[in-house]
Design an enzyme around this catalytic site. Sequence first.
Site, PDB file in Angstrom:
ATOM      1  N   GLU A   1       0.838  -1.208   0.000  1.00  0.00           N
ATOM      2  CA  GLU A   1       0.000   0.000   0.000  1.00  0.00           C
ATOM      3  C   GLU A   1       0.872   1.257   0.000  1.00  0.00           C
ATOM      4  OE1 GLU A   1      -3.095   0.178   3.050  1.00  0.00           O
ATOM      5  OE2 GLU A   1      -4.279   1.552   1.839  1.00  0.00           O
TER       6      GLU A   1
ATOM      7  N   HIS B   1       4.768 -26.617   0.468  1.00  0.00           N
ATOM      8  CA  HIS B   1       4.117 -27.673  -0.320  1.00  0.00           C
ATOM      9  C   HIS B   1       3.174 -27.069  -1.350  1.00  0.00           C
ATOM     10  CE1 HIS B   1       5.451 -31.065   2.311  1.00  0.00           C
ATOM     11  NE2 HIS B   1       5.734 -30.005   3.042  1.00  0.00           N
TER      12      HIS B   1
ATOM     13  N   LYS C   1     -12.284   2.800  -3.326  1.00  0.00           N
ATOM     14  CA  LYS C   1     -13.361   3.180  -2.396  1.00  0.00           C
ATOM     15  C   LYS C   1     -14.429   3.978  -3.148  1.00  0.00           C
ATOM     16  CE  LYS C   1     -10.790   3.334   1.989  1.00  0.00           C
ATOM     17  NZ  LYS C   1     -10.339   4.129   3.131  1.00  0.00           N
TER      18      LYS C   1
HETATM   19  O1  PA5 Z   1      -3.400   2.436   5.522  1.00  0.00           O
HETATM   20  C1  PA5 Z   1      -4.417   3.028   5.163  1.00  0.00           C
HETATM   21  O2  PA5 Z   1      -4.493   4.257   5.113  1.00  0.00           O
HETATM   22  C2  PA5 Z   1      -5.649   2.252   4.756  1.00  0.00           C
HETATM   23  O3  PA5 Z   1      -5.396   0.874   4.773  1.00  0.00           O
HETATM   24  C3  PA5 Z   1      -6.814   2.584   5.680  1.00  0.00           C
HETATM   25  O4  PA5 Z   1      -6.471   2.270   6.996  1.00  0.00           O
HETATM   26  C4  PA5 Z   1      -8.077   1.825   5.288  1.00  0.00           C
HETATM   27  O5  PA5 Z   1      -8.389   2.098   3.965  1.00  0.00           O
HETATM   28  C5  PA5 Z   1      -9.246   2.171   6.200  1.00  0.00           C
HETATM   29  O6  PA5 Z   1      -9.543   3.523   6.119  1.00  0.00           O
HETATM   30  P1  PA5 Z   1     -10.436   4.236   7.194  1.00  0.00           P
HETATM   31  O7  PA5 Z   1      -9.725   4.195   8.493  1.00  0.00           O
HETATM   32  O8  PA5 Z   1     -10.606   5.643   6.692  1.00  0.00           O
HETATM   33  O9  PA5 Z   1     -11.745   3.508   7.246  1.00  0.00           O
END
Ligand code: PA5
Length: 537
Positions: A367, A388, A504
């Site tokens: 990410e 495996h 999103k």
């Molecule tokens: O690391 C990040 O920013 C994302 O993985 C968010 O934590 C995730 O999309 C959840 O977002 P939110 O806390 O706004 O619901």
Amino acid sequence: MLFSVLFGCSSGNNGKMFQKISGIWEKGQGVEMERIKLTGFGENQTTRQQAARGRGEKAPFGSPSFKEANTLTLDVTFMFDSPEGTSIHRKDVEEIRPRALEANRMLEEGKGDICDGGIPMTGWKDLPEKLDKKHLEEIIAAARTLGSEIDAFVSLGIGGSYLGLEATFRALTHTYFNQLSREERGGAPEMYFLGQNMDPDYFRDTLDMLKGKRIAINVISKSGTTTETAIAFRIMQQLLEEHLGKEADRFILVTTDRQKGVLRKLAEKKGYRTFVVPDDIGGRFSVLSDVGLVGLAMANIDIGEFAEGFRNMRLAAMRKEFWENPALVHAGLRYTAWAKGKKIEVVATNAFPLYPVARWMEQLFPESEGHRGQGLWVSPSLYSEKLHANGQMVQQGERNIIETLLFLKEHDNRVRIPQDREDSDGLNFLADRGLDMNYVNAKVVEGPAYAHYLGGVPNMTLEIPRRNAYNIGQLYYMMERSVAISGYLLGHNPFIQPGVESYKTAIFALIGKPGYEDKAKKMEESTVKLERIRIRA
Ligand code: PA5
């Protein structure tokens, strides 16, 4: 009545197509089975530790001897000069060393491409030092009070608002935590996680586990608008309200932005107890904030010890000598490997409870690194299981893989390998030498590390002395620091996730959320132009 089984194509059946097996399960012939006893296994040490934590006992995590015994070590021997595929050499790393050191300096000084919406997203960097002891105590007190009134705690969140908490909880508790008695759990309530997927069966099955229990929920969302979390929250909030009326408000916790967002507004209106996702910390870097700490305290994890692990690794990650700084070396080697054509990083562990930690790394790195066509794909793996499966690919597939092994050296329990009179599997030699399952499980890392190196998969091993909150904290800080350095080396901001934001928005449009009509129209127009290719069986 006869219990019989028909086997097809069994070997050695003298050409007969089917063989009838019968006899041993014939009704009336057997006696009722006695309940199994675990003779010779002693007390489960994970359970013992949970119970001790429940009594308020603490590890001496401030003492030098504890720290010495819990030093993480990064062994990079097998990263260099592998005889197959494209190898990485010390000189390649020496070339990028000045850039890595410069990146570390810039990170320390808060310079470079690090902002999201004008806010520098490096609040996690000094959080271990800034964490207020009084705040930790407040969290622990809140968890104790609420925890004593409930049977089950349900955490709602996704991505960074979920994974760090679940990974830490799983890393430090019994595999079947919720099936243990309350006493064996150290007095903690059962722990559940929702909102991380939209599978109605998973949701419904979890509700079955909660039926008839006293529950509290903690909705965690920085934005407050993430669809999966919001839907899970809506359902759980209504269940609680239908059941308890206004009294439900006491059992609803909200962890969100300090000032803004729909959840903040709702919490203020309803008077829910709130916790904060700091402005300057992105989800995947937030496990040491309220995002992780509230749930961990609820599960009786020592959050003070956890924070101490972060603090200790912070000192190591600030070292100015490259080869003495594990986070810099990890970042530098991963970057060098990527620049030389490696595309996949298998993050494998020999510890079942650390597999979710590998999954946390699967989130943290991609990410943060997956921008502009760059970055390593992280594949979390549990060894032996995956040896495996994709173990074949790692050994002999395309040579575009590196490996980071999370090697747990000391497990909580020892499982002995017994003598066997027949010795048909030829393993009595292990029992003869007093070697146990722990011994074999260490080889599950050592063996592949060497074989994969020979086969052209450069790999490094992070040695974790034992599983405790201090070591998991150290590991997290090292990886957070490593991925931040990686952002500087790759030349992009690792603290934003525009790709995740676009998914999103696409979900909003696809489910018909008001305000996203234009986006939905555009999506529909572009898909209508596509020729559908569907093959029906
Ligand atoms: O690391 C990040 O920013 C994302 O993985 C968010 O934590 C995730 O999309 C959840 O977002 P939110 O806390 O706004 O619901």
